[in-house]
Enzyme design. Sequence first.
Site, PDB file in Angstrom:
ATOM      1  N   HIS A 277       6.710   5.361  29.231  1.00  0.00           N
ATOM      2  CA  HIS A 277       6.104   4.076  29.592  1.00  0.00           C
ATOM      3  C   HIS A 277       4.800   3.829  28.852  1.00  0.00           C
ATOM      4  CE1 HIS A 277       8.318   3.164  33.578  1.00  0.00           C
ATOM      5  NE2 HIS A 277       8.738   2.403  32.592  1.00  0.00           N
TER       6      HIS A 277
ATOM      7  N   ARG B 210      19.880   0.495  14.972  1.00  0.00           N
ATOM      8  CA  ARG B 210      20.218   1.840  15.448  1.00  0.00           C
ATOM      9  C   ARG B 210      20.875   1.695  16.819  1.00  0.00           C
ATOM     10  NH1 ARG B 210      14.923   3.205  12.868  1.00  0.00           N
ATOM     11  NH2 ARG B 210      15.258   4.972  11.489  1.00  0.00           N
TER      12      ARG B 210
ATOM     13  N   ARG C 140      24.514   0.093  12.501  1.00  0.00           N
ATOM     14  CA  ARG C 140      24.910   1.468  12.169  1.00  0.00           C
ATOM     15  C   ARG C 140      25.688   2.030  13.349  1.00  0.00           C
ATOM     16  NH1 ARG C 140      20.434   5.876  11.023  1.00  0.00           N
ATOM     17  NH2 ARG C 140      20.089   5.772  13.247  1.00  0.00           N
TER      18      ARG C 140
ATOM     19  N   GLU D 125      22.564   9.533   2.854  1.00  0.00           N
ATOM     20  CA  GLU D 125      21.493  10.377   3.390  1.00  0.00           C
ATOM     21  C   GLU D 125      21.827  11.864   3.325  1.00  0.00           C
ATOM     22  OE1 GLU D 125      20.612   9.032   7.382  1.00  0.00           O
ATOM     23  OE2 GLU D 125      22.706   8.890   7.930  1.00  0.00           O
TER      24      GLU D 125
ATOM     25  N   ASN E 262      14.882   9.064   5.205  1.00  0.00           N
ATOM     26  CA  ASN E 262      14.340  10.055   6.146  1.00  0.00           C
ATOM     27  C   ASN E 262      15.199  11.316   6.127  1.00  0.00           C
ATOM     28  OD1 ASN E 262      12.876   7.786   6.768  1.00  0.00           O
ATOM     29  ND2 ASN E 262      13.904   7.409   8.707  1.00  0.00           N
ATOM     30  N   ASP E 263      16.500  11.103   6.284  1.00  0.00           N
ATOM     31  CA  ASP E 263      17.390  12.266   6.262  1.00  0.00           C
ATOM     32  C   ASP E 263      17.616  12.765   4.845  1.00  0.00           C
ATOM     33  OD1 ASP E 263      18.073  13.093   8.865  1.00  0.00           O
ATOM     34  OD2 ASP E 263      19.154  11.212   9.148  1.00  0.00           O
TER      35      ASP E 263
ATOM     36  N   ARG F  36      12.826  17.454   9.091  1.00  0.00           N
ATOM     37  CA  ARG F  36      11.917  16.310   9.211  1.00  0.00           C
ATOM     38  C   ARG F  36      11.041  16.362  10.461  1.00  0.00           C
ATOM     39  NH1 ARG F  36      16.253  11.325  10.139  1.00  0.00           N
ATOM     40  NH2 ARG F  36      14.677  10.200  11.284  1.00  0.00           N
TER      41      ARG F  36
ATOM     42  N   CYS G 105      17.077   1.854   4.057  1.00  0.00           N
ATOM     43  CA  CYS G 105      16.584   1.607   5.414  1.00  0.00           C
ATOM     44  C   CYS G 105      15.758   2.774   5.937  1.00  0.00           C
ATOM     45  CB  CYS G 105      17.735   1.298   6.355  1.00  0.00           C
ATOM     46  SG  CYS G 105      18.918   2.637   6.457  1.00  0.00           S
TER      47      CYS G 105
HETATM   48  C1  PEP Z   1      17.247   7.724   7.599  1.00  0.00           C
HETATM   49  O1  PEP Z   1      17.708   8.859   7.767  1.00  0.00           O
HETATM   50  O2  PEP Z   1      16.540   7.402   6.631  1.00  0.00           O
HETATM   51  C2  PEP Z   1      17.538   6.673   8.569  1.00  0.00           C
HETATM   52  C3  PEP Z   1      17.183   5.413   8.367  1.00  0.00           C
HETATM   53  O3  PEP Z   1      18.148   7.030   9.704  1.00  0.00           O
HETATM   54  P1  PEP Z   1      17.422   7.750  10.946  1.00  0.00           P
HETATM   55  O4  PEP Z   1      15.948   7.781  10.653  1.00  0.00           O
HETATM   56  O5  PEP Z   1      17.778   6.928  12.136  1.00  0.00           O
HETATM   57  O6  PEP Z   1      18.060   9.095  10.930  1.00  0.00           O
HETATM   58 MG    MG Z   2      19.307   9.173   9.175  1.00  0.00          MG
END
Ligand code: PEP
Ligand code: MG
Length: 659
Positions: free
Chosen positions: A305, A412, A448, A546, A569-570, A580, A617
């Site tokens: 919250h 997401r 996704r 990814e 990110n992945d 990560r 993304c």
């Molecule tokens: C990513 O992996 O870059 C991505 C956008 O997906 P998430 O961060 O939800 O794993």
């Molecule tokens: Mg990802």
Amino acid sequence: MERSTIVRVHEGLHARPATRFVKLAKGFESEVELVKDGKAVSAKSSVKLMLLAVKENQEVTVRANGADAIEAIEALIGYLENPRAGLDDEGEAGEGGPETAAAAPEAAPLAAAPTEGTPKLQGVAASEGVAIGPAFAHFPPEIEGPGRHLQAGEIEGELERFRGAVASVQARMDRTLAENNLSAGDRGIVAALRDIAADDSLTGEVERLIKGGDDAVSAVIAAASTIAADFSAVDDPYLNARADDVHAVGRQICLVLLGQDDVSLETIPQGAILIADDIGAWDLARAPLKRIGGVVCGHGGATSHIAIIARSHGIPAVLGLGRRVDDLRGAKVVAIDGHTGHVIIDPDEATRADFMRRVEAAAREHTGLKVFKSVTPTRADGTVIEVAANIGSLEEIEAAQEAGAMGVGLFRTELLFMRHMHLPSEDMQAETYSALARAFAPHSVIVRTLDIGGDKPIAGIEFPEEENPFLGWRGIRMCLDRPDIFKRQLRALLRAAVHGNIKVMLPMVSEIAEVTRTRALVDECAAELKAEGVPHASFDLGVMIETPAAVLIASALAKEVAFFSIGTNDLTQYIMAADRLNPTVAKLNDVTNPAVMSAIELTAKAGVAAGIMVGMCGEAAGRPDLIPAFIGMGLTELSMSPASIQRAKKTIAAMAPER
Ligand code: PEP
Ligand code: MG
């Protein structure tokens, strides 16, 4: 007298529908109970009703006993059989339910402050932005019951004292709600607390203990702990979070009983950084939020919250520091970075100057960027670069549109699955995706498919114990093994495609068979919908890039799909073999590492050569320092947190014409 029925209330008796059901039941004189799986609870207690965890499509019995039993059963059965019960009506009750949960914010990369020599703590980046200000430590002392045993003659008086304290807490909460200066989300949170204060489960248990000889304060503490433990034990993160609410209400009642004022946030100085082990939602919702520069807490995570309130009010927050928050008790000045989760105690001159500069720059930038909201950025050759939003719930549509998002580049769907006590139905998913499609048409909305793994289990799916959940049964791997879940989502997406420009992308793809198997399932779903006469439309199918495997087969993959979206990110964690979430290897987790940039370039080349759209993304998509390179590689879509959109549009607009 009793009658059974199948619950049709959308999502079951969760939060708002439960509160409304109780209100309806209380309108009858009769004793009313709701029975599920042989367990009967009073239909006049929202706590008991929520803990019964009644889900959509479950069988329940309404039992009533009294003068108006027939009318009560009629009305309550009617309510249970109405799919929209509790959803259409106005009112604050229950608004603090799962509907208010927001997606975790995204960590945006910012230049790190020079913090050598000053202690720096790492917490959860829960609300973005940077802040520096005087520390305001808020560590209210724990309340302890005197543990006094009452004489028989004292019991009646103690019960009266307790009832008076409850009435006074409720009256205070009612006054706060009546003042009408709370945001909708905050009102929901306060209303939920007021319901708990009024609930028979709490008051009944306290009265039972007082009658047994406990003093009122000790009884309230004990009863609140018991009920909080029940909430903690339910397999649902939303209900788990109610445990904190029960403690917060118990504390307020105890303070009235003790004649004490709570340590108030009223006196917080302008721009101060609020430091606490935990801040009750009730305390924060009525605090002078405009004066709070930032929030640091031992407890909490990105979906608590506190995080929701902080994000909706634009207050930077770092949460989940654990016991290390004690290091901040004596701090005079604190600097926080809500993008990286860093907290700096009594920063040195250089760090202070750096933070001041960043805070001022952020404020200036915020104002200056507004003109880019409606800009349509293009490359020198006239190709439009879509700057889209990453979102995780319908509540974020407004923020994305306000920012000038050209559609959604990543929806997401995990949150839809995680915030509920059971798997979302096809209808519920279809409604959600349709609402998105309608909101952004004619722009596309890229949904996704479920990307969940053993690190984030959800109710309704059994995950195996895994040594390395990030390398395990997640994303498309899990979905293909569970066609019952996956087909429900694909059918919902086909239905939603009628209402706008829906595109679908698959996460964690590492081989072509995952695409072909998905396509076969999509065809199967379309055939079923056709046979059932359900309106539906086709959608473009794309993949996230990814995994290193996806990069290495990008040319072949590009022949199978309509678009790529690079999940940096992945991709970074897998290319660099650096978790990560692990701060120890954070340095390696760097998208600008040549290995990762080459992977992005390889992907872009393969996509461009095949003539499909290549977008991004992951977090990197919003980085002004990298956007020119990505566009140079051929990317034509960048999707990011709404907060980064205007800056990205500005960056693209400022790019020198290509030669
Ligand atoms: C990513 O992996 O870059 C991505 C956008 O997906 P998430 O961060 O939800 O794993
Ligand atoms: Mg990802």
